[in-house]
Write a protein that holds these residues in place. Structure first.
Motif, PDB file in Angstrom:
ATOM      1  N   LEU A 182       0.830  -1.209   0.000  1.00 38.81           N
ATOM      2  CA  LEU A 182       0.000   0.000   0.000  1.00 38.81           C
ATOM      3  C   LEU A 182       0.868   1.264   0.000  1.00 38.81           C
ATOM      4  O   LEU A 182       0.618   2.201  -0.760  1.00 38.81           O
ATOM      5  CB  LEU A 182      -0.914  -0.014   1.235  1.00 38.81           C
ATOM      6  CG  LEU A 182      -1.865   1.178   1.379  1.00 38.81           C
ATOM      7  CD1 LEU A 182      -2.886   1.194   0.251  1.00 38.81           C
ATOM      8  CD2 LEU A 182      -2.570   1.136   2.726  1.00 38.81           C
ATOM      9  N   ILE A 183       1.889   1.273   0.833  1.00 32.86           N
ATOM     10  CA  ILE A 183       2.741   2.466   0.943  1.00 32.86           C
ATOM     11  C   ILE A 183       3.444   2.752  -0.382  1.00 32.86           C
ATOM     12  O   ILE A 183       3.411   3.880  -0.895  1.00 32.86           O
ATOM     13  CB  ILE A 183       3.779   2.274   2.081  1.00 32.86           C
ATOM     14  CG1 ILE A 183       3.083   2.339   3.438  1.00 32.86           C
ATOM     15  CG2 ILE A 183       4.867   3.338   1.986  1.00 32.86           C
ATOM     16  CD1 ILE A 183       3.993   2.023   4.606  1.00 32.86           C
ATOM     17  N   PHE A 184       4.074   1.734  -0.949  1.00 32.10           N
ATOM     18  CA  PHE A 184       4.823   1.969  -2.195  1.00 32.10           C
ATOM     19  C   PHE A 184       3.890   2.373  -3.335  1.00 32.10           C
ATOM     20  O   PHE A 184       4.222   3.247  -4.133  1.00 32.10           O
ATOM     21  CB  PHE A 184       5.630   0.729  -2.579  1.00 32.10           C
ATOM     22  CG  PHE A 184       6.789   0.476  -1.669  1.00 32.10           C
ATOM     23  CD1 PHE A 184       7.617   1.507  -1.279  1.00 32.10           C
ATOM     24  CD2 PHE A 184       7.065  -0.797  -1.194  1.00 32.10           C
ATOM     25  CE1 PHE A 184       8.686   1.284  -0.427  1.00 32.10           C
ATOM     26  CE2 PHE A 184       8.120  -1.030  -0.341  1.00 32.10           C
ATOM     27  CZ  PHE A 184       8.938   0.009   0.046  1.00 32.10           C
ATOM     28  N   MET A 185       2.736   1.721  -3.402  1.00 29.19           N
ATOM     29  CA  MET A 185       1.812   2.035  -4.491  1.00 29.19           C
ATOM     30  C   MET A 185       1.316   3.473  -4.382  1.00 29.19           C
ATOM     31  O   MET A 185       1.305   4.224  -5.359  1.00 29.19           O
ATOM     32  CB  MET A 185       0.639   1.047  -4.462  1.00 29.19           C
ATOM     33  CG  MET A 185      -0.431   1.317  -5.516  1.00 29.19           C
ATOM     34  SD  MET A 185       0.202   1.374  -7.193  1.00 29.19           S
ATOM     35  CE  MET A 185       0.533  -0.366  -7.474  1.00 29.19           C
ATOM     36  N   LEU A 186       0.921   3.890  -3.194  1.00 30.92           N
ATOM     37  CA  LEU A 186       0.361   5.229  -3.039  1.00 30.92           C
ATOM     38  C   LEU A 186       1.434   6.308  -3.112  1.00 30.92           C
ATOM     39  O   LEU A 186       1.305   7.279  -3.856  1.00 30.92           O
ATOM     40  CB  LEU A 186      -0.389   5.322  -1.699  1.00 30.92           C
ATOM     41  CG  LEU A 186      -1.660   4.484  -1.590  1.00 30.92           C
ATOM     42  CD1 LEU A 186      -2.344   4.723  -0.268  1.00 30.92           C
ATOM     43  CD2 LEU A 186      -2.614   4.819  -2.720  1.00 30.92           C
ATOM     44  N   ILE A 187       2.502   6.138  -2.338  1.00 34.64           N
ATOM     45  CA  ILE A 187       3.523   7.187  -2.269  1.00 34.64           C
ATOM     46  C   ILE A 187       4.210   7.372  -3.622  1.00 34.64           C
ATOM     47  O   ILE A 187       4.335   8.496  -4.127  1.00 34.64           O
ATOM     48  CB  ILE A 187       4.569   6.851  -1.180  1.00 34.64           C
ATOM     49  CG1 ILE A 187       3.896   6.743   0.191  1.00 34.64           C
ATOM     50  CG2 ILE A 187       5.661   7.919  -1.172  1.00 34.64           C
ATOM     51  CD1 ILE A 187       3.241   8.007   0.673  1.00 34.64           C
ATOM     52  N   CYS A 188       4.654   6.283  -4.231  1.00 38.95           N
ATOM     53  CA  CYS A 188       5.387   6.384  -5.499  1.00 38.95           C
ATOM     54  C   CYS A 188       4.496   6.945  -6.603  1.00 38.95           C
ATOM     55  O   CYS A 188       4.909   7.823  -7.372  1.00 38.95           O
ATOM     56  CB  CYS A 188       5.933   5.021  -5.914  1.00 38.95           C
ATOM     57  SG  CYS A 188       7.129   4.349  -4.758  1.00 38.95           S
ATOM     58  N   ALA A 189       3.267   6.430  -6.699  1.00 38.01           N
ATOM     59  CA  ALA A 189       2.369   6.892  -7.762  1.00 38.01           C
ATOM     60  C   ALA A 189       1.985   8.353  -7.547  1.00 38.01           C
ATOM     61  O   ALA A 189       1.933   9.141  -8.497  1.00 38.01           O
ATOM     62  CB  ALA A 189       1.127   6.006  -7.813  1.00 38.01           C
ATOM     63  N   MET A 190       1.715   8.735  -6.297  1.00 44.40           N
ATOM     64  CA  MET A 190       1.325  10.118  -6.027  1.00 44.40           C
ATOM     65  C   MET A 190       2.471  11.084  -6.300  1.00 44.40           C
ATOM     66  O   MET A 190       2.259  12.184  -6.839  1.00 44.40           O
ATOM     67  CB  MET A 190       0.857  10.250  -4.572  1.00 44.40           C
ATOM     68  CG  MET A 190      -0.493   9.615  -4.300  1.00 44.40           C
ATOM     69  SD  MET A 190      -0.987   9.683  -2.574  1.00 44.40           S
ATOM     70  CE  MET A 190      -1.283  11.432  -2.385  1.00 44.40           C
ATOM     71  N   MET A 191       3.683  10.668  -5.950  1.00 42.11           N
ATOM     72  CA  MET A 191       4.831  11.561  -6.151  1.00 42.11           C
ATOM     73  C   MET A 191       5.061  11.843  -7.628  1.00 42.11           C
ATOM     74  O   MET A 191       5.267  12.983  -8.047  1.00 42.11           O
ATOM     75  CB  MET A 191       6.096  10.952  -5.535  1.00 42.11           C
ATOM     76  CG  MET A 191       6.149  11.035  -4.025  1.00 42.11           C
ATOM     77  SD  MET A 191       7.780  10.622  -3.352  1.00 42.11           S
ATOM     78  CE  MET A 191       7.990   8.953  -3.916  1.00 42.11           C
TER      79      MET A 191
END
Length: 369
Positions: A182-191
């Protein structure tokens, strides 16, 4: 009053003319009701079970038939050797429960009144393992109750529960891989989703378009800083998992790092794709943030078992990258397997990465025209 009604009528026309608004107003409640109604369930169904039955008597046959006839279990494999019991979890990752009967099960039951059966569950997901053993125990107890009605001596079937990979049933073993996805998907995609949109909003996109740098280099250059930051996040998360939450990396550490970096690249490329489509930073943030939280949390297997969902939702879950990453992390980190055990997840994530980069580049080229 007439003016007021005319104003209301105008507002209705305004809403009905906007197809996207209509889809949001009428479509989202339907989608959410279907998702929450069918996907969110703590009930476990259609679990694949393997059985080791050296006794092969009438009692074990009836218990196996009852398990297979229930909506919870599907007996898919009969083991011939006790050595297969532990290895079956590593060879066939769809099997979540192994049932092992004693030798001379029915004979022991008739002569001594006691027989035992072992329930071995994959406890990488402790909630599911506890639920499975509970269901199986209830089915065995119902068979025992029937025997007691016509028996001359007291009869007792003792289910012995054994949890593989997580004998202490720590919940951290389950949520750490899910939270990582969840963290990698949200943080990376949002950035990365706001990276190209920001250029459009600040008016510097023309400078990029006029530069001699090829689109692929622009995309890669924008992704590299976020990739480096994500590596720091990965290091931090692993340190917290191992030293604070006490979730060990029992498998190959380098394989875990490798597939984590691949997943980060998939998430970054998804953000780049959103960035080439969205027109404003707010829209990009909404799509990458709000649009991903629900699918990742519900359809990735992070919280709810995918096997229990309707077939169409299982198909939808296949296009969620986090599903494949969480599955791979559980195998590498919790089950202690090697890279050969995650070839499927590795291939799917690699294919997603190539596809997302290709589409992003195609979309970026179109805008250059």
């Amino acid at each position: 009053m007439k003016q007021f009604l005319s104003f209301v009528k105008k507002e209705f026309y305004h809403i009905f003319r906007d197809t996207r608004t209509m889809m949001i107003i009428l479509g989202i409640p339907v989608i959410q009701m279907l998702l929450f109604g069918f996907a969110i369930t703590t009930e476990v169904r259609n679990v694949q079970v393997a059985v080791f039955d050296p006794s092969k008597d009438i009692s074990t046959e009836r218990i196996i038939n009852r398990l297979d006839a229930s909506k919870y279990f599907h007996v898919v494999k009969m083991l011939n050797n006790p050595d297969e019991i532990n290895s079956i979890f590593k060879k066939d990752h769809n099997i979540n429960l192994v049932i092992v009967f004693d030798e001379n099960f029915n004979e022991n039951l008739l002569h001594t009144g006691e027989a035992s059966v072992q329930l071995i569950a994959d406890a990488t997901d402790p909630n599911q393992a506890t639920t499975l053993t509970g269901y199986a125990t209830n089915i065995i107890n119902s068979y025992q109750q029937e025997l007691l009605e016509g028996a001359k001596i007291p009869i007792q079937i003792k289910p012995e529960v054994r949890m593989l990979y997580n004998p202490q049933i720590k919940s951290a073993y389950n949520f750490v891989p899910g939270v990582m996805g969840l963290i990698f998907m949200l943080i990376c995609a949002m950035m990365t989703s706001i990276s190209i949109v920001r250029e459009k909003e600040t008016g510097t996109m023309e400078i990029l378009l006029a530069s001699p740098v090829k689109p692929i280099y622009i995309i890669v250059a924008k992704a590299i800083p976020y990739f480096v930051i994500s590596m720091v996040n990965l290091t931090t998360i692993l340190l917290l998992s191992v030293y604070i939450l006490k979730v060990p990396v029992t498998g190959n550490f380098y394989s875990l790092i490798g597939i984590s970096l691949l997943f980060i690249m998939v998430a970054l490329s998804l953000g780049i794709l959103i960035s080439t489509i969205a027109q404003t930073q707010v829209a990009a943030m909404l799509v990458s943030g709000m649009g991903m939280i629900l699918p990742v949390m519900i359809l990735s297997g992070m919280i709810f078992p995918i096997e229990s969902m309707p077939v169409i939702l299982q198909w939808v879950s296949d296009i969620i990258p986090a599903k494949w990453y969480i599955s791979a992390v559980r195998k590498l980190m919790i089950q202690g397997l090697g890279i050969t055990a995650v070839y499927k997840e590795l291939s799917v994530l690699l294919g997603m990465f190539v596809f997302l980069i290709f589409v992003s580049l195609k979309n970026f080229k179109t805008r250059l025209d």
